[in-house]
Design a protein around this motif. Structure first.
Motif, mmCIF file in Angstrom:
data_model
loop_
_atom_site.group_PDB
_atom_site.id
_atom_site.type_symbol
_atom_site.label_atom_id
_atom_site.label_comp_id
_atom_site.label_asym_id
_atom_site.label_seq_id
_atom_site.Cartn_x
_atom_site.Cartn_y
_atom_site.Cartn_z
ATOM 1 N N ALA A 287 69.304 82.963 67.961
ATOM 2 C CA ALA A 287 69.049 83.385 69.343
ATOM 3 C C ALA A 287 68.783 82.196 70.263
ATOM 4 O O ALA A 287 69.244 82.203 71.415
ATOM 5 C CB ALA A 287 67.882 84.371 69.393
ATOM 6 N N PRO A 288 68.063 81.155 69.838
ATOM 7 C CA PRO A 288 67.847 80.022 70.738
ATOM 8 C C PRO A 288 69.142 79.393 71.249
ATOM 9 O O PRO A 288 69.173 78.889 72.384
ATOM 10 C CB PRO A 288 67.042 79.039 69.876
ATOM 11 N N ARG A 289 70.208 79.427 70.466
ATOM 12 C CA ARG A 289 71.481 78.862 70.929
ATOM 13 C C ARG A 289 72.069 79.712 72.053
ATOM 14 O O ARG A 289 72.578 79.181 73.053
ATOM 15 C CB ARG A 289 72.468 78.771 69.761
ATOM 16 N N ALA A 290 71.999 81.036 71.905
ATOM 17 C CA ALA A 290 72.492 81.919 72.967
ATOM 18 C C ALA A 290 71.635 81.791 74.222
ATOM 19 O O ALA A 290 72.147 81.769 75.351
ATOM 20 C CB ALA A 290 72.503 83.366 72.479
ATOM 21 N N ILE A 291 70.332 81.686 74.034
ATOM 22 C CA ILE A 291 69.422 81.538 75.169
ATOM 23 C C ILE A 291 69.714 80.245 75.920
ATOM 24 O O ILE A 291 69.765 80.219 77.166
ATOM 25 C CB ILE A 291 67.968 81.583 74.675
ATOM 26 N N HIS A 399 62.467 89.047 69.290
ATOM 27 C CA HIS A 399 61.314 88.528 70.034
ATOM 28 C C HIS A 399 61.717 87.376 70.947
ATOM 29 O O HIS A 399 61.240 87.269 72.088
ATOM 30 C CB HIS A 399 60.238 88.069 69.060
ATOM 31 N N ALA A 400 62.604 86.506 70.453
ATOM 32 C CA ALA A 400 63.042 85.359 71.270
ATOM 33 C C ALA A 400 63.730 85.834 72.542
ATOM 34 O O ALA A 400 63.486 85.277 73.629
ATOM 35 C CB ALA A 400 63.979 84.474 70.459
ATOM 36 N N PHE A 401 64.568 86.853 72.433
ATOM 37 C CA PHE A 401 65.238 87.372 73.624
ATOM 38 C C PHE A 401 64.238 88.017 74.580
ATOM 39 O O PHE A 401 64.305 87.825 75.793
ATOM 40 C CB PHE A 401 66.330 88.366 73.234
ATOM 41 N N TYR A 402 63.277 88.779 74.042
ATOM 42 C CA TYR A 402 62.323 89.465 74.910
ATOM 43 C C TYR A 402 61.447 88.498 75.699
ATOM 44 O O TYR A 402 60.939 88.849 76.763
ATOM 45 C CB TYR A 402 61.453 90.443 74.098
#
Length: 533
Positions: A287-291, A399-402
């Motif tokens: 998720a951090p890469r997409a963020i 959680h990272a996305f939220y």
């Protein structure tokens, strides 16, 4: 009597009791009998009856979380007709109806920007599993599939009535079927693209809020990026939004995300990434890469946001487990099942050809019929397919996305959903992500449910508690509110939401629907959108 008891009703009841007592003491038998008859006349009480229709009511002693993200504050709220008239420290006037909100939070009605209640609203206009979690406005027609024509659908909702407000996107896959029939497993011709652009323009004129796509699904998967840009331009000309279920939410997620951002840039319109996720075990904790990709695009001027549901299981059709659609190839099916962690993670929720399979995993079905999960998968697909819930996501990614300010709460569920998100998304965030995990503040969670989607949809009169705004309100106990729906029992309703008002009228009170249908159809670029109805 619940905390939100109606003061006016209590005063009427106290008055009748005092009158009867005085008559018992001073009057002869005949008058006493008359008084006892009067006592049997109906009395409105908060526990059994909805608030009566009137032009003015006041919510008192409220802890207001106004939807903007600002710190909570104490205030009373006066509602006249369908709008918020006053927010502040004032006393109710004689004759005004009163809702006591001691110990409660009052928030703007929640807006579900990604909802699948298109048909459910016609079956259950009271929308109990929606309003019981605080939702007051639904955006339907996501994932490339929508009603058609948009005009007829919105008029039908108005004619029938709904407890919630409803707005609609036009589906890219729906347009492809209108123009290409079932011959959609190929790129469109320039002539077909032109016809679809005309239909987008028609839909936008009829009130659609933008174009949705479902690029993992059969009707949309063969579309080129160029086709999507052309159709998105037609939506952009009418101030629309491009909302996309991207081509890939697993190994190709980042490439799919880049395509979505490119479509928005080329067509010059905002982009909403639907149910953003890292969909299988091969991309866990990425998720951090997409963020980072989205944050970089936003810094460079791209208008990109997303929504997310608070579960680690997705729901879709069984066919997308094999992206190539080569369902008879055992190796392809084996790879698809391995990518989601195995057949034990694939739950059949709806299967018309084999209803006895429902509620069981592929692994369980294979054991019951003395077969392999691969053969069971192939049999289901040959016999018409099925809906599935697949537990293949990672909680740390959710959680990272939220935590991102540009990610909103959305259910991807709806009336009749066989995933617990249909009845529990918003209350799960309030109960688990806020109260238990402290992942978000309550103010930030409410913002993600109200003003953030309102702003994304350009709803200028909803999503915030402010004078002049529509009176869509949720009254809940932050120490109690939680979801109760599960994968075994997805329809169990939430608790802790005590009252929900839509356009100033109560649609949910003390654990049940009031039966009122004050919701409106909201049209893009219309009087309804800008000033309300």
């Amino acid at each position: 009597m619940c905390r939100g008891a109606i003061v006016a009703a209590d005063l009427r009841l106290d008055f009748k009791i005092s009158v009867i007592g005085e008559l018992v003491r001073k009057t002869p038998t005949l008058l006493l009998l008359t008084a006892l008859c009067l006592a049997t006349l109906p009395t409105v009480t908060a526990s059994n009856n909805a608030l009566p229709a009137a032009s003015s009511l006041v919510v008192t002693n409220a802890t207001v979380i106004d939807g903007t993200g600002r710190q909570r504050f104490r205030a009373n709220i006066r509602i006249e007709d369908d709008r918020i008239k006053t927010v502040g420290l004032f006393q109710p006037e004689p004759g005004e109806r009163v809702i006591q909100a001691d110990g409660m939070v009052v928030a703007p009605g929640f807006i579900d920007i990604h909802n699948h209640s298109e048909e459910g609203l016609s079956r259950e206009p009271a929308a109990s599993n929606q309003v019981s979690q605080g939702i007051t406005t639904l955006a339907v027609g996501p994932d490339g599939s929508s009603p058609w024509p948009i005009k007829d659908y919105l008029e039908q909702r108005e004619k029938q009535g709904t407890a919630v407000n409803v707005l609609c996107f036009v589906g890219h896959g729906t347009l492809r079927e209108q123009v290409m029939g079932k011959d959609y497993d190929r790129p469109s011709t320039p002539e077909e693209t032109a016809k679809m652009k005309t239909l987008v323009e028609q839909a936008m004129a009829e009130g659609a809020f933008g174009l949705s796509s479902g690029l993992e699904y059969d009707a949309g998967r063969a579309a080129t990026t160029g086709e999507l840009i052309e159709l998105a331009r037609a939506a952009a000309h009418n101030h629309g939004l491009y909302m996309t279920h991207m081509r890939d939410e697993e190994e190709g997620m980042l490439a799919a995300l880049r395509e979505a951002i490119l479509i928005g840039a080329k067509a010059r319109l905002p982009v909403q990434i639907s149910h953003i996720k890292m969909g299988n075990r091969n991309v866990w904790r990425q998720a951090p890469r997409a963020i980072a990709l989205i944050n970089r695009a936003r810094r460079n001027g791209a208008d990109v946001t997303a929504d997310c549901y608070p579960y680690t299981a997705w729901a879709s059709t069984i066919a997308i487990l094999v992206p190539s659609r080569r369902h008879e190839d055992r190796r392809e099916v084996e790879t698809g099942l391995r990518n989601v962690g195995g057949a034990q993670n694939v739950l059949i929720t709806n299967c018309r050809a084999h209803p006895d399979f429902e509620g069981k995993t592929l692994d369980q079905i294979a054991s019951a019929v003395s077969s392999s999960p691969i053969e069971v998968y192939q049999r289901i697909v040959r016999d018409g397919g099925a809906s599935v819930v697949c537990s293949s996501m990672n909680e740390s990614d959710v959680h990272a996305f939220y935590r991102q300010p540009w990610v909103m709460v959305a259910s991807d569920g709806g009336i009749g959903s066989r995933h617990p998100r249909g009845a529990g998304t918003f209350t799960r965030v309030l109960g688990q992500f806020v109260r238990e995990k402290h992942l978000l503040t309550l103010e930030e969670a409410v913002r993600k449910m109200s003003s953030a989607p309102a702003r994304r949809l350009s709803l200028t009169d909803r999503g915030v508690i402010r004078e002049g705004m529509k009176a869509d309100l949720v009254i809940f106990d932050p120490s109690v509110v939680r979801d109760r729906s599960t994968f075994k029992e997805p329809g169990v309703l939430s608790i802790g939401i005590y009252r929900v008002l839509v356009n100033g009228q109560p649609v949910w009170e003390n654990g049940s629907s009031t039966g009122r249908l004050p919701g409106v159809a909201i049209r893009n670029n219309s009087k309804d959108n800008q000033a309300g109805r």
